[in-house]
Design an enzyme around this catalytic site. Structure first.
Site, PDB file in Angstrom:
ATOM      1  N   LYS A 203       0.854  -1.190   0.000  1.00  0.00           N
ATOM      2  CA  LYS A 203       0.000   0.000   0.000  1.00  0.00           C
ATOM      3  C   LYS A 203       0.889   1.239   0.000  1.00  0.00           C
ATOM      4  O   LYS A 203       1.943   1.256   0.659  1.00  0.00           O
ATOM      5  CB  LYS A 203      -0.896  -0.035   1.248  1.00  0.00           C
TER       6      LYS A 203
ATOM      7  N   SER B 210      -9.752   1.529   2.760  1.00  0.00           N
ATOM      8  CA  SER B 210      -8.881   2.297   1.910  1.00  0.00           C
ATOM      9  C   SER B 210      -7.808   1.478   1.190  1.00  0.00           C
ATOM     10  O   SER B 210      -7.196   1.979   0.247  1.00  0.00           O
ATOM     11  CB  SER B 210      -8.194   3.385   2.733  1.00  0.00           C
TER      12      SER B 210
ATOM     13  N   SER C 267      -9.967  -0.844   6.968  1.00  0.00           N
ATOM     14  CA  SER C 267      -9.377  -0.668   5.631  1.00  0.00           C
ATOM     15  C   SER C 267      -8.638  -1.860   5.047  1.00  0.00           C
ATOM     16  O   SER C 267      -8.259  -1.822   3.879  1.00  0.00           O
ATOM     17  CB  SER C 267      -8.424   0.517   5.640  1.00  0.00           C
TER      18      SER C 267
HETATM   19  N1  GLN Z   1     -13.177   3.891   6.171  1.00  0.00           N
HETATM   20  C1  GLN Z   1     -12.674   4.288   7.444  1.00  0.00           C
HETATM   21  C2  GLN Z   1     -12.276   5.741   7.386  1.00  0.00           C
HETATM   22  O1  GLN Z   1     -12.509   6.329   6.399  1.00  0.00           O
HETATM   23  C3  GLN Z   1     -11.514   3.420   7.830  1.00  0.00           C
HETATM   24  C4  GLN Z   1     -10.297   3.735   7.062  1.00  0.00           C
HETATM   25  C5  GLN Z   1      -9.124   2.909   7.448  1.00  0.00           C
HETATM   26  O2  GLN Z   1      -9.262   1.867   8.097  1.00  0.00           O
HETATM   27  N2  GLN Z   1      -7.956   3.409   7.112  1.00  0.00           N
HETATM   28  O3  GLN Z   1     -11.750   6.295   8.295  1.00  0.00           O
END
Ligand code: GLN
Length: 490
Positions: free
Chosen positions: A79, A154, A178
């Site tokens: 990532k 994400s 995410s």
């Molecule tokens: N979707 C969640 C957020 O927008 C979690 C994102 C993540 O785990 N990095 O914060």
């Protein structure tokens, strides 16, 4: 089946049996990328020359009769919020468009120590804020099972790459879901380890008390191999735990006879798609047939997890993101009137809408007068959420739930309505607030789209989760299905 469609474990056996060379595996992955990447768009950067060099080095080791590690020669994607020395690390943000870290994240060094082959850096929501990868400043990643749908987020690029055979395994990060949510949407395995299991050194910080790095893979065996490779104490991360961790391969046994599994009623309430519910109910039956004792339980503070997360995560983000000021590194506007104008316009132009929303929310929640009313309250509720889990784990070996309320949604469906988007993590957020391990594995399909089953455990019970997940996986065939990106999408 092509080499790029196999698992790390299968490829390792072929490598040690001299049935294949690491170079051939690497070339197979890059051939797949050539074929499908125009459609999937999982990667922000590819490192083909270095990858081939790493693969050939493994082949030389094998030729010399040296022993190789379980992940040697395995093509892996990272990532783009994991620092890679000499390679751009953008967090899919314009503000870091030219950031080349002078050091590697600890997990990257650990993978290099295992002689893995690093393919490139994957797309993500900007600074890991989002659930669809639509918040990337650079490109939209498509779900390999249906290019009209999002891959989740994400870590959407990492999940899509693994599902499409554009990497054998990948690393993601999980602050509120995410890793697990995109794993569920793309039909792969994704694990968020217990807070402190994997070093966060070199992971660009979003919300430091919630962030954890973890693996995405095609099956549970590869998940265990990846976790083995990246876990462990790191003096560079003061929150990494200095305890001895097990060899997670030992958890790969198909035996859950007498396991006590709790089903939190709150995770099966309104908002859960009926078809997803049915898939999860079938999964529960499979676990019961394998000897698990499954019963309903309750986590009474569940409804507060989302609002609590959306105070704590933005509060931490607003302070972590203060460093992007156009001075130390990153994007800077050219035509600033004075230094304040430069700060504010560099940040206004460099950050996307969702990141700015979080910075504003977080700054508000931390400001004088609101700190007690919002931030301190949220910390107290966080404790209540953790206690719910502690109480449940007095009785159960693990909890299970759907990973997400629905299967992957279409592009544009939620992007204009932040609260609807936030709700797609409603079953994963509480795990981060409580610092627990969680893993999502393929549980079935609804209209051709994958459904994820989530296992949640007490701190440092990754072995228990892997054992339950492995037993389920070996009793089913969902993890063996691959998206037919070709020929339809070609
Ligand atoms: N979707 C969640 C957020 O927008 C979690 C994102 C993540 O785990 N990095 O914060």
């Amino acid at each position: 089946m092509e080499l790029c469609e196999l698992t790390a474990n299968e490829l390792h056996r072929m490598l040690t049996g001299k049935d294949v060379r690491a170079e051939e595996i690497c070339l197979s992955v890059f051939r797949r990328i050539d074929k499908t990447e125009d459609q999937v768009k999982a990667y922000l950067a590819l490192h083909p020359e270095e990858a081939l060099e790493q693969a050939r080095a493994v082949d030389r080791k094998i030729a010399k009769g040296e022993e190789i590690s379980p992940l040697a020669g395995i093509p892996i994607a990272l990532k783009d919020n994991l620092c890679t020395k000499g390679h751009r690390t953008t967090c899919a943000s314009k503000i870091l468009y030219n950031f080349v870290p002078p050091y590697n994240a600890t997990v990257v060094d650990k993978l290099n120590g295992q002689d893995v082959v690093i393919i490139g850096k994957t797309n993500m929501d900007e600074f890991a804020m989002g659930s669809s990868t639509e918040n990337s400043a650079y490109q939209q990643t498509c779900n390999p099972w249906n290019p009209d749908c999002v891959p989740g987020g994400s870590s959407g690029g990492s999940a899509a790459a693994v599902a499409a055979g554009e990497a054998i395994c990948a690393l993601g990060s999980d602050t509120g879901g995410s890793i697990r949510q995109p794993a569920a949407f793309c039909g792969v395995v994704g694990m968020k380890p217990t807070y402190g299991t994997v070093s966060r050194y070199g992971l660009v910080a979003f919300a430091s008390s919630l962030d954890q790095i973890g693996p995405l893979s095609k099956d549970v065996t590869d998940c265990a191999l990846m976790l083995n490779a990246i876990c462990g104490h790191d003096p560079m991360d003061s929150t990494s735990v200095p305890t001895e961790l097990p060899d997670y391969r030992e958890a790969l046994v198909t035996d859950i006879d007498g396991f006590r599994i709790g089903i939190p009623a709150e995770y099966f309430a309104a908002g859960l798609d009926d078809h997803v519910r049915r898939v999860i109910e079938e999964a529960i039956t499979v676990l019961e047939q394998r000897g698990a004792r499954v019963e309903e339980t309750t986590l009474p503070h569940t409804e507060y997890a989302l609002p609590t997360y959306y105070i704590i995560a933005p509060a931490e983000a607003s302070s972590n993101l203060a460093r992007y000021d156009g001075v130390r590194y990153g994007y800077r506007v050219e035509d600033a009137k004075d230094v304040l104008d430069m700060f504010s316009r560099s940040r206004s132009r460099g950050f996307g809408a969702e990141v700015k929303r979080r910075v504003m929310l977080g700054t508000y929640a931390l400001s004088a007068g609101y700190y007690d009313a919002y931030y301190l309250e949220a910390l107290k509720v966080r404790t209540l959420i953790r206690r719910d889990f502690e109480r449940a784990f007095e009785k159960y070996d693990c909890l299970i739930s759907p990973t997400t309320p629905s299967t992957a949604f279409r592009f544009g469906e939620k992007v204009d309505d932040p609260v609807t988007m936030y709700l797609s993590d409603v079953f994963t957020l509480a795990v981060n607030l409580a610092g627990l391990p969680g893993v999502s594995i393929p549980a079935g399909f609804v209209d051709g789209m994958p459904v994820g089953l989530q296992f949640i455990g007490k701190p440092f019970s990754e072995s228990t989760l892997l054992r339950a997940a492995y037993t389920f996986e070996q009793s089913t065939t969902h993890h063996l299905k691959r998206p037919s990106l070709t020929p339809e999408v070609e």
